[in-house]
Enzyme design. Structure first.
Site, PDB file in Angstrom:
ATOM      1  N   SER A  33     -10.034   0.729  33.203  1.00  0.00           N
ATOM      2  CA  SER A  33     -11.135   0.548  34.167  1.00  0.00           C
ATOM      3  C   SER A  33     -10.920  -0.716  34.978  1.00  0.00           C
ATOM      4  CB  SER A  33     -12.434   0.448  33.376  1.00  0.00           C
ATOM      5  OG  SER A  33     -13.457  -0.078  34.173  1.00  0.00           O
ATOM      6  N   TYR A  47     -17.779  -2.722  25.884  1.00  0.00           N
ATOM      7  CA  TYR A  47     -17.067  -1.560  26.440  1.00  0.00           C
ATOM      8  C   TYR A  47     -15.831  -2.026  27.218  1.00  0.00           C
ATOM      9  CZ  TYR A  47     -15.855   1.519  30.283  1.00  0.00           C
ATOM     10  OH  TYR A  47     -15.145   2.225  31.213  1.00  0.00           O
ATOM     11  N   LYS A  51     -11.515  -1.677  26.654  1.00  0.00           N
ATOM     12  CA  LYS A  51     -10.516  -1.204  27.629  1.00  0.00           C
ATOM     13  C   LYS A  51      -9.379  -2.219  27.722  1.00  0.00           C
ATOM     14  CE  LYS A  51     -12.267   2.667  28.693  1.00  0.00           C
ATOM     15  NZ  LYS A  51     -11.604   3.873  28.202  1.00  0.00           N
TER      16      LYS A  51
HETATM   17  C1  UD1 Z   1     -20.251   0.357  35.455  1.00  0.00           C
HETATM   18  C2  UD1 Z   1     -19.875  -0.540  34.333  1.00  0.00           C
HETATM   19  C3  UD1 Z   1     -18.363  -0.596  34.237  1.00  0.00           C
HETATM   20  C4  UD1 Z   1     -17.807   0.801  34.064  1.00  0.00           C
HETATM   21  C5  UD1 Z   1     -18.286   1.702  35.197  1.00  0.00           C
HETATM   22  C6  UD1 Z   1     -17.878   3.145  34.976  1.00  0.00           C
HETATM   23  C7  UD1 Z   1     -21.753  -2.136  34.232  1.00  0.00           C
HETATM   24  C8  UD1 Z   1     -22.162  -3.555  34.383  1.00  0.00           C
HETATM   25  N1  UD1 Z   1     -20.478  -1.852  34.512  1.00  0.00           N
HETATM   26  O1  UD1 Z   1     -19.709  -0.188  36.641  1.00  0.00           O
HETATM   27  O2  UD1 Z   1     -17.998  -1.422  33.165  1.00  0.00           O
HETATM   28  O3  UD1 Z   1     -16.405   0.773  34.046  1.00  0.00           O
HETATM   29  O4  UD1 Z   1     -19.717   1.656  35.272  1.00  0.00           O
HETATM   30  O5  UD1 Z   1     -18.194   3.899  36.098  1.00  0.00           O
HETATM   31  O6  UD1 Z   1     -22.536  -1.293  33.851  1.00  0.00           O
HETATM   32  N2  UD1 Z   1     -26.871   0.391  40.720  1.00  0.00           N
HETATM   33  C9  UD1 Z   1     -28.168   0.334  41.183  1.00  0.00           C
HETATM   34  N3  UD1 Z   1     -29.107   1.089  40.554  1.00  0.00           N
HETATM   35  C10 UD1 Z   1     -28.819   1.915  39.492  1.00  0.00           C
HETATM   36  C11 UD1 Z   1     -27.487   1.969  39.040  1.00  0.00           C
HETATM   37  C12 UD1 Z   1     -26.538   1.189  39.667  1.00  0.00           C
HETATM   38  O7  UD1 Z   1     -28.470  -0.395  42.123  1.00  0.00           O
HETATM   39  O8  UD1 Z   1     -29.717   2.561  38.960  1.00  0.00           O
HETATM   40  C13 UD1 Z   1     -25.832  -0.410  41.390  1.00  0.00           C
HETATM   41  C14 UD1 Z   1     -25.182  -1.412  40.464  1.00  0.00           C
HETATM   42  O9  UD1 Z   1     -25.895  -2.613  40.432  1.00  0.00           O
HETATM   43  C15 UD1 Z   1     -23.802  -1.537  41.096  1.00  0.00           C
HETATM   44  C16 UD1 Z   1     -23.538  -0.148  41.697  1.00  0.00           C
HETATM   45  O10 UD1 Z   1     -24.814   0.456  41.807  1.00  0.00           O
HETATM   46  O11 UD1 Z   1     -23.831  -2.467  42.136  1.00  0.00           O
HETATM   47  C17 UD1 Z   1     -22.664   0.710  40.802  1.00  0.00           C
HETATM   48  O12 UD1 Z   1     -23.198   0.713  39.510  1.00  0.00           O
HETATM   49  P1  UD1 Z   1     -22.612   1.624  38.328  1.00  0.00           P
HETATM   50  O13 UD1 Z   1     -22.525   3.023  38.775  1.00  0.00           O
HETATM   51  O14 UD1 Z   1     -23.405   1.341  37.096  1.00  0.00           O
HETATM   52  O15 UD1 Z   1     -21.118   1.114  38.181  1.00  0.00           O
HETATM   53  P2  UD1 Z   1     -20.573  -0.372  37.899  1.00  0.00           P
HETATM   54  O16 UD1 Z   1     -21.659  -1.317  37.605  1.00  0.00           O
HETATM   55  O17 UD1 Z   1     -19.665  -0.725  39.021  1.00  0.00           O
END
Ligand code: UD1
Length: 340
Positions: free
Chosen positions: A124, A149, A153
């Site tokens: 990842s 997690y 990795k």
């Molecule tokens: C997350 C994990 C990462 C993992 C990846 C797999 C965290 C901190 N990191 O990454 O370790 O490898 O998923 O896909 O969880 N967001 C919102 N509202 C939501 C959900 C997400 O605003 O309800 C935003 C988050 O703040 C982020 C972006 O959307 O900026 C992407 O979030 P997410 O899909 O959870 O992925 P990552 O955080 O990049």
């Protein structure tokens, strides 16, 4: 001769199994159904017209794994089987270390004892943490991930590098950015358990009314619209990269140790609000949202330099964000027909 796909009924695993079968690989799936459903196996068959061999067990059961290696001539493995919920990994660190690392080591023991090579590991972009410069290439400094997690990795990568060096094996570490979307047939996709953590599943459940509003985690980042930026890669494109990586390993007849590392992303960053807007446009639906505080552990910006994969694997992302988000929505509608 067969390819072992662990976690082959999971989100990325199932899409990869389809691409492997389409490329005439014989596939053996081991999956304990802890985060997947048996109907996915039938759907794989419906898409490809082929039925992979399936063993439902937990890879910590060494004796069962041993029997699978006895029963088949396995010439490579793509290892997807792992726990992946970031929040849960903080609450249950031992479960994460045990499941994600012991299972990896069990497979590698079989590889070592039988002199098998060709191992592909799902890693990842979390191993880069907040990288110092964008886009992120494979030589970027690795930082200790914040979550357990993420640490599993990074540790998995280290285990594999040591394995490759000690036994002159060929391995490939694939560092995924943010996988999204579903199969164009709508028969495969992501099945989040409970409240989704990841952005796109949450957006889908908001659009469909299961969730009232999307919580946008922070709009005070140093980005154009203030929301965090990620590189959203379409899952079918991602699956195809596995086939390309496997073909590269298998056609490499050198006896030298090979450690391939590739970033898999689109090379383009999108903000949270851009994803929401693209989803609304692609599917003519609305996604109500509210701005909230930042989520702990989140980074500001991450997108890939995926040019190494293009040069060495002949692979690149082909699907736009809107196209990928359309498939995600179609999958959501398919799931509703299944539960109604
Ligand atoms: C997350 C994990 C990462 C993992 C990846 C797999 C965290 C901190 N990191 O990454 O370790 O490898 O998923 O896909 O969880 N967001 C919102 N509202 C939501 C959900 C997400 O605003 O309800 C935003 C988050 O703040 C982020 C972006 O959307 O900026 C992407 O979030 P997410 O899909 O959870 O992925 P990552 O955080 O990049």
């Amino acid at each position: 001769m067969a390819i072992l796909v662990t976690g082959g009924l999971g989100y990325i695993g199932s899409h990869t199994v389809v691409e492997l079968l389409n490329n005439n690989f014989e596939v053996i799936i081991v999956d304990d159904l802890s985060n997947s459903e048996k109907f996915i196996l039938n759907n794989i068959q419906e898409i490809t017209g082929k039925k992979p061999i399936f063993y439902p067990f937990d890879l910590r059961r060494k004796e069962l794994l041993h029997q699978v290696f006895d029963a088949h001539t396995i010439e490579g493995c793509i290892n997807f089987a792992a726990y992946k919920a970031v929040g849960e990994s903080q609450e249950k660190p031992l479960d994460y270390y045990e499941n994600n690392l012991f299972t990896l080591i069990n497979i590698l023991q079989e590889f070592k004892n039988r002199n098998i090579s060709n191992f592909i590991f799902s890693s990842s972009c979390t191993v880069y943490g907040q990288a110092d410069k964008m886009p992120i290439d494979e030589s970027a400094l690795l930082k200790t991930p914040e979550s357990v997690y993420g640490k599993t990795k990074q540790m998995g990568e280290e285990v594999l590098k040591d394995f490759a060096n000690a036994y002159h094996s060929k391995i490939c570490l694939l560092r995924y950015f943010n996988p999204i979307g579903a199969h164009p047939s709508s028969l495969l996709g992501e099945l989040p358990i409970g409240v989704p953590n990841n952005l796109v599943p949450y957006v889908m459940q908001t659009a469909t009314g299961i969730r009232e509003k999307l919580n946008v985690w922070g709009n005070d980042y140093n980005t154009e619209d203030g929301t965090a930026i990620r590189d959203y890669i379409y899952v079918v494109d991602l699956a195809k990269a596995h086939v390309a990586a496997l073909q590269k390993l298998m056609t490499n007849t050198s006896v030298e140790t090979t450690i391939d590392i590739f970033n898999l992303g689109t090379g383009k960053g999108s903000s949270v609000l851009e994803v929401v807007e693209a989803f609304e446009k692609a599917n003519s639906v609305s996604v109500p949202y509210q701005i909230c505080d930042r989520r702990e552990g989140d980074i500001e910006i991450a997108y890939a330099d995926a040019s190494k994969a293009e040069q060495e694997l002949g692979w690149k992302s082909e699907t736009t964000l809107q196209e990928a988000l359309k498939t995600a929505w179609n999958w959501q509608k398919y799931l509703e027909t299944k539960t109604n």
